[in-house]
Scaffold this motif. Structure first.
Motif: not given
Length: 416
Positions: A193-195, A381-385
């Motif tokens: 899971v990448s989040e 939000t910035s990290f996940d993208n």
């Protein structure tokens, strides 16, 4: 982590007087409680607790309403409109911003000695404190552990699950199967899971940090990248790891249950789901393998908090007190979706002696709390993208993390 993805519950309670005294001629008042529900069984257990609460408080009537998405958006909108619930669930990572904004009622004056506040795990309670004021009572917690398919390991001749990250990568290679030798992998060794809520402990494994002292993003450091690079390499170079979408699954837990991944890091919330949905699956759990010779995992916790604008604060506290009491906590904790935040309840229910749950209990002692100041929702939000784009090979990891950090910090700066 909630499972870090909520919906919401609204409970209307008819209460008789602000002082909570009994008088059959008095007109009842209404308070609300909002939270989320992971599955129908969780709702049934909550209903049982509420019925017990009603029995002990005959002047209180409970009505439950489920709202299925955008929980925090709903709460924030209601807070702004001054129509927020009297009591609501709050995740640790959202707590700092709401505490600073002044919308939560400090609970110190309501808490009496018989409530046994020191029975709660200190790391969980501290997530909802500021300047020695308590703003929330933790209702539960979850951590991550390594789930492994016992049948798959046995078929591959693997006697025991990995204890280090190097062993995990080697084990994942043995568990990755292309039965037809056509380049289409039938079983991946590892599910990913990448989040950010699942990757923060990887950032810290080599000394990296998520934010600096001023709450600006700080994960783009050599130390932070070193831990994240392990995930990228396993996914891109080893080709032994998969995201749920790679194998047509809706979630990491589903991919594991279907046998498309043989190992995965997941929360204790997955245990009831796997047992119910995949009854023939033989699986076990173990602590997250050591990285850089250090033990690590994530800790997620949720608290009941009180709306500072509530006109029925005595009633609101009465509800919080009941739901987080030893008896109230035991009533719903038996499902095993989350773990009780009271040490006494955790010990009485013997989760630490249950082989499938004990790795999660152990993780509470050394894990990384999913909380990092007021700006964390912006940073996520910035990290996940950008991190997922690095996993897909669209850009190198250092470039992706630099872009993510700069974007987050620009938004943080503009919001101050």
């Amino acid at each position: 982590m909630r499972k870090l993805i909520p919906s919401a519950i609204t409970i209307s309670l008819l209460f008789f007087t602000v002082g909570c005294r009994s008088d059959s001629n008095s007109k009842p008042v209404e308070i609300t409680l909002s939270g989320w529900q992971s599955n129908p069984n969780e709702g049934k257990l909550l209903d049982q607790v509420i019925r017990e609460f009603e029995t002990k408080n005959p002047n209180i009537k409970v009505k439950r309403e489920v709202i299925n998405s955008q929980y925090m958006d709903v709460i924030r909108t209601r807070l702004i409109g001054e129509v927020a619930p009297d009591v609501f669930y709050l995740e640790a990572f959202e707590a700092p911003a709401l505490i600073k904004s002044g919308v939560l009622e400090p609970l110190n004056s309501y808490i009496k000695s018989e409530f046994k506040l020191n029975d709660f795990e200190s790391s969980l309670l501290n997530a909802f404190k500021r300047n020695n004021s308590v703003y929330g009572i933790p209702k539960d917690f979850s951590t991550l552990a390594l789930f492994y398919n016992q049948t798959a390991l046995k078929s591959a001749g693997i006697a025991q699950p990995p204890k280090t990250w190097d062993e995990l990568r080697q084990t994942a290679k043995k568990l990755t199967i292309d039965e037809n030798k056509d380049g289409k992998i039938d079983q991946y060794g590892m599910g990913i899971v990448s989040e950010l809520p699942r990757q923060t402990f990887m950032i810290k494994a080599f000394g990296g940090k998520l934010v600096d002292q001023t709450d600006y993003a700080a994960f783009d450091s050599p130390e932070g990248l070193q831990g994240l690079q392990l995930v990228i390499e396993q996914y891109r170079r080893d080709r032994t790891a998969a995201q749920a979408t790679d194998v047509g699954a809706n979630s990491n837990s589903e991919a594991f249950g279907q046998g498309r991944v043989a190992m995965t890091l997941d929360g204790n919330w997955a245990i009831p789901y796997l047992k119910e949905t995949f009854p023939n699956l033989k699986f076990q759990t173990t602590e997250v393998p050591k990285i850089n010779d250090q033990q690590g995992t994530m800790i997620y916790t949720v608290a009941y908090v009180m709306n500072r604008q509530s006109k029925q604060k005595a009633a609101a506290w009465k509800l919080i007190e009941f739901l987080t009491s030893e008896s109230g906590m035991k009533a719903w904790a038996k499902q095993g979706v989350t773990l009780p935040s009271r040490r006494s309840v955790l010990a009485e229910m013997k989760y630490d002696r249950n082989p499938i749950y004990s790795p999660f209990v152990a993780g509470a002692k050394y894990g990384t709390l999913w909380q990092a100041g007021e700006t964390l929702p912006t940073i996520v939000t910035s990290f996940d993208n950008q991190f997922v784009s690095a996993m897909l090979g669209q850009q190198p990891l250092p470039e992706a993390m630099k872009r993510a950090q700069n974007t987050a910090n620009r938004e943080i700066y503009l919001s101050k």
